[in-house]
Design a protein around this motif. Structure first.
Motif: not given
Length: 861
Positions: A242-271
């Motif tokens: 449990t000391a490591y995080k093991i992710r497939t390509q899709d899972e890693a991309a999804a994690d990266n996208k989630d890190s951007m998600g809040s910024f994009l959502d705030v921009m989208k819903y504000a506009m």
């Protein structure tokens, strides 16, 4: 078919009037579709980037966070021995160790920051074969030693870098100076990050502070082995650790996208929120257009009823016109929305966030959403005028157009409006009496909605009062022409009220935000004057919360003329209180001089003793919630260190906007329980100059940080000005978005005046016949427009200031207790509204002045 033909004939007979309403629909739909296309394009850009940069399987430390700047300046790492273990897993074709750190600053030989100014990260790492998924070396070669560095092509082009140029990479472990050996170009769109590559050994030593460690491992699967299967094999090799995080390509991309998600959502819903405001304003324009067209066609509709048309047919005829208007405006709006999205992409590119039109994404839901919204909103806006048209009796064929509205319905409307307004005012009053901001926010929202609806409903009643008052002050100077303008504005209070309400909405939001922004600045300034004793504050100037690297802190400590320099660190910990409750909490570690730099009101105990050995202070809200008192012991489990038992030496007041709720301890206490390599770096630093040496100390501190352009030294005046600029920039963005609603409102004034001129054609002809000059006629229409615009502005600004004052009471609960009305802004907006009225009247006044007198008199009323 007869209903359809009638609708088509009427639609094209009034195509000029319909065009203005269509523009309102167009702008609103364009904003919605443009927002959706823009955010979908950003999602596509980041999806392609994350998919291209992610390996088939990635292994990283469990606590590693995507793109987070580590507080200690060193990303989480794992030992190189793990690489050897996972390389032996079944299905692994290639295994590489990667190093990546966002906690760096890269400067050129002129000490200019090579990072993005838009908040995009600057990332340093080692060059691996996995990077060939997303990049290719287009010039030179990859770094081969500690004196070489490679940079991405976008950064090289932006800053005019070439092979052989020198770059300095500033990291927590020290500075690295190297010459550019290569330039790598992205195969996909790079949204704006600045990327530099070092050789692996240098990256490990310079970015992680140790050899034989990596931030992640990139694994490539053998042909025929799925990512999921490879992940399972690697997990088995690591014994399910449990000391490591093991992710497939899709899972890693999804994690990266989630890190951007809040910024994009705030921009989208504000506009989209601002698009909704534009739609609301557009409704008034459409309602006014159809109401006036129906009134002008009263005799015509009466004749239709007399020759056999039913109420339902008349109603349908008007609604079909609205459908046509909605279809035309929405189709044009969808096209304009795509253009708006491309324009936004160009604007973002100009400020450093690159988005390629090759990634332009138009989902099928976007035009469908735009068309549906435009048509539905237009039909709903036309429903009430359509019902009025259906109620016109055959006898109306014998009367003049523009029959006055039912007085009884007017009084009912006024009564309902007053009740709703009163309920809204009560909610706003209750907001000012709330004990907690969370409780008052719901009341504030309710009060805003109810008072807005109430003002819209009682608009005709207010028009009779406010327009007369404005006319007494402004129009009487223009003699008979001014009195005619006043009577024209009062002729149909419902129309004037609706036209003014459209402008009122946008200006109410402008006034509210102006009051809130000014109050925040005034409160912070007042708090600074009362609480901050330090002469200078040092922090990151990039706005990303970047900590101060040790070498910059050492340079500050060496500056002459400084009486004391205070370190300020924030540590994550888990606190267990005497009542047995465990809670995650941030704890501030500072030097004993900090109480001199930021003065805090002490409710009990002695704050100086909180900086003693194994001691701390807590805020009053925390103390109340957990029944903590001076002398109690709190167990503090530091996230990156050991567990300590600290005695509470002081309880501080939370009636402040600075460090509200902060818990303090001595830096030496933190150093006792957290290893040096894990201790967070300074988030801020405070300095006090020796008496009489303030100017020299200020210059010395700035000079000491000359090599570190990421950080800025501010005296209190600088800090206040910076705060004012930040809030001002945010408000300017909001005002720019609200400008759309105001443009639609101006179109409403133009439409109202234009239709009013058509409605009064015979009257205008008669006035011209008895001696009214063209110049006087145009002036009358302009004055009418000005008084309507000022009516809307007066209501909007008054309402907005009420909202802002109520919102400030909630801010006061968070320590921002100063209410400031920005009178210069309010007065400027009010005066500008008069010019808006003049502008809106230009075309209607010009057309009225060109009327042929005899033809106007002969017009059938």
């Amino acid at each position: 078919m007869t209903v359809w033909k009638t609708s088509m004939r009427n639609f094209f007979a009034h195509k000029g009037r319909m065009a203005l309403s269509a523009v309102a629909v167009l702008l609103s739909v364009a904003f919605v579709c443009g927002t959706l296309v823009f955010t979908d394009t950003m999602n596509t850009t980041f999806d392609k980037l994350f998919a291209a940069t992610s390996a088939d399987v990635t292994v990283s430390p469990k606590n590693a966070k995507v793109d987070d700047i580590p507080q200690n300046g060193r990303p989480e790492s794992l030992p190189a021995s793990v690489l050897a273990r996972v390389a032996k897993a079944d299905g692994v074709k290639k295994a590489e160790g990667g190093v990546s750190s966002p906690a760096v600053t890269v400067v050129d030989s002129h000490n200019e920051n090579m990072g993005s100014e838009t908040g995009a990260p600057t990332i340093a790492g080692n060059w691996t074969q996995n990077d060939l998924r997303s990049m290719e070396i287009t010039s030179g070669h990859a770094p081969r030693g500690p004196t070489e560095i490679m940079v991405d092509a976008d950064t090289a082009e932006k800053h005019h870098l070439k092979l052989g140029d020198e770059l300095r990479t500033i990291a927590a472990t020290g500075d690295i100076t190297a010459k550019i050996s290569g330039i790598a170009t992205f195969k996909v769109t790079n949204p704006g990050a600045a990327i530099v590559y070092l050789d692996t050994a240098t990256a490990q030593r310079a970015l992680l502070g140790a050899p034989d460690v990596f931030t992640h491992l990139s694994l490539t699967a053998e042909p025929g082995v799925s990512d999921a299967r490879l992940k399972q094999n690697v997990t088995e090799v690591l014994g399910g650790s449990t000391a490591y995080k093991i992710r497939t390509q899709d899972e890693a991309a999804a994690d990266n996208k989630d890190s951007m998600g809040s910024f994009l959502d705030v921009m989208k819903y504000a506009m989209l929120g601002f698009a909704g405001i534009a739609f609301l304003v557009g409704i008034f324009l459409i309602v006014n257009t159809f109401s006036m067209l129906v009134a002008q066609r009263t005799r015509e509709i009466g004749l239709m009823r007399a020759i056999g048309s039913s109420r339902k047919q008349v109603n349908r005829s008007v609604l079909l016109e609205a459908v046509l208007l909605g279809i035309v405006g929405s189709i044009l709006g969808v096209g304009a929305g795509v253009g708006l999205a491309v324009g936004l992409m160009k604007v973002m590119g100009a400020v450093g966030m690159e988005l390629s039109t090759d990634d332009l994404t138009i989902a099928w839901t976007t035009p469908v959403t735009g068309l549906a919204l435009g048509i539905i909103v237009t039909v709903l806006a036309a429903y009430i005028p359509a019902r009025r048209a259906g109620k016109i009796s055959p006898m109306a064929a014998l009367r003049d157009a523009g029959t006055p509205a039912d007085a009884k319905s007017g009084w009912i409307r006024a009564g309902l409006g007053l009740v709703v307004t009163g309920a809204g005012a009560a909610a706003l009053w209750a907001t000012t009496r709330a004990d907690k901001a969370s409780d008052g926010s719901g009341l504030l929202g309710l009060g805003v909605v109810l008072t807005l609806i109430g003002f819209i409903v009682i608009g005709p009643l207010l028009a009779g009062v406010v327009v007369r008052a404005l006319s007494a002050v402004l129009l009487r100077f223009f003699g008979p022409v001014g009195r005619l303008a006043e009577r024209n504005a009062l002729r149909n209070p419902r129309r004037t009220g609706a036209t003014g309400a459209a402008l009122m909405i946008g200006l109410a939001l402008v006034a509210c935000l102006s009051v809130v922004g000014s109050s925040m600045v005034a409160s912070a300034t007042d708090e600074l004057d009362k609480s901050v004793g330090a002469d200078f504050i040092v922090q990151s100037g990039s706005g990303d919360g970047r900590p101060i690297v040790p070498q910059a802190a050492e340079a500050l400590a060496a500056a002459p003329g400084i009486e004391h320099l205070t370190h300020y660190r924030v540590l994550d910990a888990k606190l267990t209180t005497p009542d047995g409750i465990t809670k995650n909490q941030e704890v501030t570690a500072a030097d004993p001089t900090y109480p001199q730099d930021v003065r805090r009101e002490v409710l009990s105990g002695d704050l100086d003793k909180a900086y003693g050995k194994n001691a701390m202070s807590v805020g009053e809200d925390f103390a109340t919630a957990h029944r903590v008192k001076v002398g109690d012991t709190i167990t503090v489990a530091f996230k990156e260190g050991d567990t300590a038992k600290l005695k509470v030496a002081a309880i501080t007041s939370d009636e402040t906007s600075l460090d509200q709720g902060a818990m303090y301890m001595n830096t030496s206490t933190a150093q006792q329980y957290v290893p040096a390599g894990k201790l967070p770096q300074n988030m801020l630093m405070f300095a006090k100059a020796k008496d009489g040496e303030e100017d020299a100390a200020y210059a010395a501190l700035k000079s000491s940080l000359a090599k570190y352009p990421t950080y800025k030294v501010q005296n209190q005046a600088d800090f206040k000005e910076d705060l004012k600029d930040q809030i001002g920039q945010l408000l300017n963005v909001v005002y720019g978005l609200l400008a759309l609603a105001i443009i639609v409102a101006v179109l409403g004034v133009v439409n109202t005046l234009a239709l009013s001129v058509v409605e009064r054609t015979r009257e205008i002809g008669l006035m011209r016949a008895i001696g009214l000059s063209r110049r006087q006629l145009r002036r009358m229409i302009r004055l009418e427009s000005v008084v309507i615009a000022l009516f809307g502005a007066l209501l909007g600004l008054g309402l907005g200031m009420g909202w802002g004052a109520s919102a400030q009471k909630l801010l006061a609960l968070e320590g921002m207790g100063v209410l400031e009305i920005p009178w210069p802004t309010i007065i400027t907006v009010f005066v500008a509204s008069a010019f808006v009225g003049l502008f809106a009247a230009l075309v209607p006044a010009f057309r009225a002045g060109r009327m042929n007198v005899l033809n106007a008199i002969a017009t059938d009323g």
